[in-house]
Design an enzyme around this catalytic site. Structure first.
Site, short mmCIF file in Angstrom:
data_model
loop_
_atom_site.label_atom_id
_atom_site.label_comp_id
_atom_site.label_asym_id
_atom_site.label_seq_id
_atom_site.Cartn_x
_atom_site.Cartn_y
_atom_site.Cartn_z
N HIS A 67 0.82 -1.20 0.00
CA HIS A 67 0.00 0.00 0.00
C HIS A 67 0.86 1.26 0.00
CE1 HIS A 67 0.49 -1.50 4.16
NE2 HIS A 67 0.67 -0.23 4.49
N CYS A 182 1.10 1.44 12.20
CA CYS A 182 2.08 1.21 11.13
C CYS A 182 2.32 2.54 10.42
CB CYS A 182 1.62 0.13 10.16
SG CYS A 182 0.24 0.59 9.10
#
Length: 641
Positions: A67, A182
């Site tokens: 991503h 994250c």
């Protein structure tokens, strides 16, 4: 917004042809570009590779979620891809990957998009749902599975909310708290949250999980939550607020462990054996390498704490001393008084005194802050003393480095020794017992250590002073190559610290050839980026060419990190290219015996070089070589599609 509004049928690949990680990324990025969801292949791919460089998004169990969130994304999209043969995606469990979810989020992604992406991440924790996806053969089947799963997810959420409202306010079951995070906050954050909740429910443990994602902090832990908890889990790959956990047993792990090692984390947090966290970032009483990475990572962190606090003293003090030499050279010093250069004229003497005062703190500060990183404030005084003893005893930089670690672990030993003292003496331990006994033990040990360390330090200084010709060129090439190897990482820092250590003993003789080679090598990579974007315009995007212009300033200012985005996007081509040019520059600087009296500053301290014109010429040569090599190796955007 529903997940299927992001996961378009046109953006699905039901039979991924790639067999390795690079090929899979290229194939999926090309598909996003083909369906018009991204505007620039290279910019978006750069974001994907930068995320992969931090840790693989191959989560294991056959799933990967690459991503990126950047300016190349036109509209939030999730590309679904399925490989029938499996791809070696460097997954965390080492097994092939079959299902891919490439998430493309625009820089201004709104909460609706982010909530849908979070919901997607949570669904992939369910093994039954994943198994159904692996058997799907058409895009329609994939969308149907997600529609059904999302409806069930909403029903479960309503049922859970109702159950929570009816539940008793306090439970006698074990209770822990957790934080997940994250770097991009899109996928792993929420997968770790759901994995921890699911496993805690299986184990009969109550848990509250705070997420630090793209939506901001959700489900924030309160003081009451933390006070009640038996232990704390932090599953994060970015900085989170930690001081609030002072005094709690804390397990600190990467976010991937929150997804794959949930039972281990929960059991450790509940066991009472996890390290006790303290607000300064130290874990005392019970501490092991698991509290903050491996033993090697811990040592590196302690060392960098000392180095980062030392460098301002070295840089400011070194430049002041160098200016004193320049002032005397401009004002003139008689031939028979050259030994007083830097102190002969009153104006020069003022600069020298100021610089020497700052320079004199270099070794005590290094040792003191290494020790404080290991054992908190009680280590600071003992570390300062160890550094001062290394300085006066002639052990130099290496002696102070050893003294810092020695002081830190002596205090840790004393903490363990005095642990059983009555609580009435708790306050006096920090201000009396630790500093007095720590200073006594460390001081005597340093007197012994100084003897061999002085011999090593003197031998190293003699070797460096005697370097010339081929030997100086080889050392210069090695250190300059290290500066380009990881662009601000541990290898780069090791070379830089070595250079500053040599400066301390050579500034009075006109400067350090080693320091000159280190600075020159660090200036080459950003300048090489500019050269490459200038000469090979068709191989770079508009944004990259603009970044190439900013790298001129970074390179001239000795900010090596300016080249990091290019290295992260294409490390196999960029890093070797940088190393070649930097090594060449370092070798030339060493071979021509160019001396530098300042530890930083780039072009702004050029007058503190013994041969400034040659120095700049050699940097230009290295930048051109690196830039040309990088440009020749790099593929044009259309070739990477």
């Amino acid at each position: 917004m529903k997940i299927n509004e992001l996961m378009l049928k046109d953006a699905m690949i039901m039979d991924l042809q790639a067999t390795d990680k690079k090929g899979a990324i290229d194939e999926m990025v090309a598909k996003l570009y083909a369906v018009g969801r991204i505007s620039d292949i290279e910019v978006y791919k750069e974001g994907i590779l930068a995320r992969e460089a931090q840790t693989s998004t191959g989560l294991g169990d056959g799933i990967a979620m690459p991503h990126a969130k950047n300016s190349a994304v036109k509209e939030a999209t999730v590309l679904f891809a399925k490989s029938n043969a499996g791809v070696d995606y460097e997954a965390l469990d080492g097994q092939p990957t079959y299902l891919f979810f490439m998430i493309a989020a625009p820089e201004g992604a709104n909460d609706t998009h982010l909530q849908a992406l979070a919901a997607l991440s949570r669904l992939l924790i369910d093994p039954d749902f994943v198994a159904k996806l692996k058997t799907a053969t058409t895009a329609d089947q994939v969308q149907q599975l997600f529609s059904e799963a999302e409806a069930q997810q909403e029903a479960d959420a309503l049922a859970e909310e109702a159950a929570n409202q009816e539940a008793a306010p306090a439970s006698e079951r074990p209770y822990i708290v957790a934080v997940t995070a994250c770097p991009t906050g899109i996928a792993h954050t929420y997968m770790a949250e759901d994995a921890l909740k699911k496993k805690a429910k299986e184990l009969g443990v109550d848990i509250k999980v705070e997420t630090n994602g793209s939506e901001g902090i959700k489900n924030r832990l309160t003081e009451a939550d933390i006070a009640r908890a038996t232990g704390v889990i932090v599953a994060a790959d970015k900085k989170v607020e930690m001081d609030r956990f002072d005094g709690k047993h804390l397990v600190n792990r990467p976010v991937s462990d929150g997804i794959r090692k949930t039972e281990q984390l929960i059991n450790e947090a509940m066991s009472g054996t996890a390290p006790v966290f303290h607000g300064s970032g130290q874990a005392s009483d019970k501490e092991d390498a698991s509290a903050d990475g491996s033993v090697g990572q811990r040592i590196y962190k302690d060392l960098m704490n000392g180095v980062s606090h030392m460098l301002p003293f070295v840089i400011a003090g070194g430049i002041m001393i160098a200016i004193s030499f320049m002032v005397d050279q401009f004002m003139g010093v008689p031939q028979d008084s050259l030994s007083q250069l830097g102190n002969y004229n009153q104006a020069a003497s003022w600069f020298n005194q100021i610089g020497s005062a700052a320079f004199g703190f270099m070794l005590p500060v290094l040792a003191g802050f290494i020790a404080s990183s290991i054992s908190d404030r009680p280590g600071l005084i003992v570390g300062f003393a160890a550094g001062a003893l290394a300085n006066t005893g002639g052990a130099g930089f290496l002696g102070a480095l050893i003294g810092g670690f020695l002081a830190g672990y002596v205090i840790k030993f004393l903490r363990s020794l005095f642990k059983g003292l009555p609580k009435s003496l708790e306050g006096i331990k920090t201000i009396l017992f630790y500093p007095v006994f720590g200073l006594l033990i460390t001081g005597f040990l340093m007197l012994l250590i100084n003897v061999p360390m002085k011999a090593i330090n003197d031998g190293l200084n003699s070797f460096l002073t005697g370097l010339s010709g081929t030997n100086a060129a080889l050392l210069g090439a090695l250190l300059a190559a290290m500066m380009a190897a990881d662009l601000g990482g541990p290898i780069n820092k090791a070379a830089y610290v070595f250079g500053t250590a040599t400066l301390a003993t050579t500034v009075a003789e006109g400067g350090s050839v080693v320091m000159a080679s280190v600075m020159a090598g660090g200036m080459v990579p950003p300048l090489a980026i500019f050269v490459a974007t200038l000469l090979f315009k068709n191989k770079f995007t508009k944004d990259q060419k603009e970044a190439g212009l900013t790298n001129i300033v970074m390179g001239l200012s000795f900010v090596t990190e300016g080249a990091i985005p290019f290295a992260a996007a294409d490390p196999l081509r960029a890093i070797p290219s940088f190393i070649v040019g930097s090594a060449l520059t370092g070798a030339l600087v060493g071979a021509f015996d160019i001396q530098l009296m300042a530890p930083h500053g780039g072009i702004f301290v050029v007058l503190l070089l013994s041969k400034p014109i040659l120095f700049l010429l050699f940097i230009l040569i290295g930048a051109i070589v690196s830039g040309v090599v990088f440009g020749l190796l790099k593929k044009a955007p259309e070739q990477t599609a």
